[in-house]
Design an enzyme around this catalytic site. Structure first.
Site, PDB file in Angstrom:
ATOM      1  N   ASP A 159     -15.944  20.828 -86.594  1.00  0.00           N
ATOM      2  CA  ASP A 159     -14.854  21.812 -86.612  1.00  0.00           C
ATOM      3  C   ASP A 159     -15.386  23.157 -87.117  1.00  0.00           C
ATOM      4  O   ASP A 159     -15.015  24.214 -86.619  1.00  0.00           O
ATOM      5  CB  ASP A 159     -13.723  21.302 -87.512  1.00  0.00           C
ATOM      6  N   HIS A 187      -9.694  15.993 -90.796  1.00  0.00           N
ATOM      7  CA  HIS A 187     -10.303  16.101 -89.468  1.00  0.00           C
ATOM      8  C   HIS A 187      -9.297  15.542 -88.453  1.00  0.00           C
ATOM      9  O   HIS A 187      -9.396  14.421 -87.984  1.00  0.00           O
ATOM     10  CB  HIS A 187     -11.625  15.336 -89.391  1.00  0.00           C
TER      11      HIS A 187
END
Ligand code: NAX
Length: 325
Positions: A159, A187
């Site tokens: 990410d 996440h």
């Protein structure tokens, strides 16, 4: 010759591992003078596929690949390991509830946490990639009571690098011009990609982009990037996830550059009001292998709300598997 370093990869026959193993064997984690032993864990039905991967690893005749150990027994896999990539997890299948997925994966990470506690090198660095990564890391920590919680971290690096890349593209700058983006929280699509402290060269990132782009494009693009990759490829991110796993572990080994940080899921020490113990992605610096959560960043109401939503989601996940903690 240096003594080989023991590295375990779980889910070794899966997609991410198919990129990860070859890069580890090539020396991308510990350098070109450090031999390694690869210990590969799979469930019994996947051992046949794994045998094919091992043939390919052998076919490369990697000078640094001292030995490969293939097993479906966690006690063999985790024996003496210094680095553990926990990639293996059950995928969500059709009709499966999120709570079922949480529960089934929680059982895997509870068992692996117990074995790591017993047989791994006491200085082991464990990276949890398998989803739900934050909560899986929490379970592993709780089942490894003799190891400090900071031996474990969960992966937010993909990410993080997605955020760097999107900002670099927007500003038409190389990725090397970007620093200090942050991924806060889980996440999952709830994660909060934060540019309030990011710099492009030495300018504040948010002074260079339109506010609407940040809110309406940047944040959702990073949050839903995994879904978009699946739509386009028909398969989830694998090579980029393997790259992120190596970057994460390399940062643990070599540290962060002065004045910079990365994002990692780590057990909260109460920083930024995140309940203690919850595995939450924070901006962190690493020095001499020690992880420190960056302190003192100012958070506006917008950011605080995003952190709160992430906390709630992670508390809910923790609640669903509390019998395993
Ligand atoms: P695959 O389904 O291709 O591979 C997973 C492998 O794990 C399979 O070979 C399976 O047999 C094995 N496995 C299952 N249970 C196991 C156990 N108890 N012990 C050892 N091995 C076991 O998935 P892949 O695409 O490689 O993704 C692996 C995991 O990473 C998934 O949970 C995925 O959701 C997660 N991801 C996490 C990311 C992150 O940033 N944290 C990004 C990429 C990825 O989506």
């Amino acid at each position: 010759m240096k003594t080989p370093v023991e590295i375990v990869v779980t889910g070794a026959a899966g997609h991410i591992s198919y990129s990860l193993l070859f890069r580890l064997a090539a020396g991308e984690l510990l350098g070109l003078d450090q031999p390694i032993v690869l210990r590969l864990l799979e469930i019994t039905p996947a051992l046949n596929t794994l045998a094919g991967v091992v043939m390919e690893l052998n076919d490369c005749a990697y000078p640094l690949l001292h030995k490969i150990i293939v097993t479906d027994d966690p006690e063999v896999a985790f024996q003496g390991v210094e680095y553990a990539f926990l990639v293996g997890a059950k995928p969500r299948q059709q009709g499966m509830l999120r709570s079922d997925l949480l529960e089934q994966n929680a059982a895997i990470f509870a068992a692996q946490g117990r074995v790591i506690n017993q047989v791994a090198n006491p200085k082991v660095k464990v990276l949890v990639t398998g989803n739900p990564a934050n909560t899986n890391a929490l379970i592993a920590i709780k089942n490894a009571p003799d190891l400090p919680a900071n031996c474990f971290s969960s992966m937010a690096m993909l990410d993080h690098t997605r955020a760097i890349s999107q900002l670099a593209l927007k500003c038409e700058e190389p990725v090397t011009a970007i620093k200090n983006v942050i991924i806060w929280g889980n996440h999952s699509c709830t994660q909060y990609p934060d540019l309030h402290h990011a710099k492009v060269n030495d300018s504040e990132a948010l002074s260079l982009v339109e506010h609407d782009w940040y809110i309406d494009q940047f944040i959702p693009t990073v949050q839903y990037r995994g879904t978009e990759v699946i739509k386009a490829r028909g398969q989830s991110s694998a090579a980029s996830a393997a790259h992120a796993a190596i970057q994460h572990m390399r940062t643990l080994v070599y540290g962060t550059a002065p004045g910079t940080w990365v994002s990692m899921g780590v057990a909260s020490d109460g920083s930024y009001g995140v309940p203690e113990g919850l595995v939450f992605s924070f901006p962190v610096t690493i020095q001499d292998g020690q992880i420190s959560i960056v302190q003192g960043l100012e958070l506006n109401e917008f950011s605080l709300e995003k952190l709160r939503i992430n906390q709630e989601e992670l508390i809910e996940e923790r609640q669903a598997i509390k019998h395993l903690l």
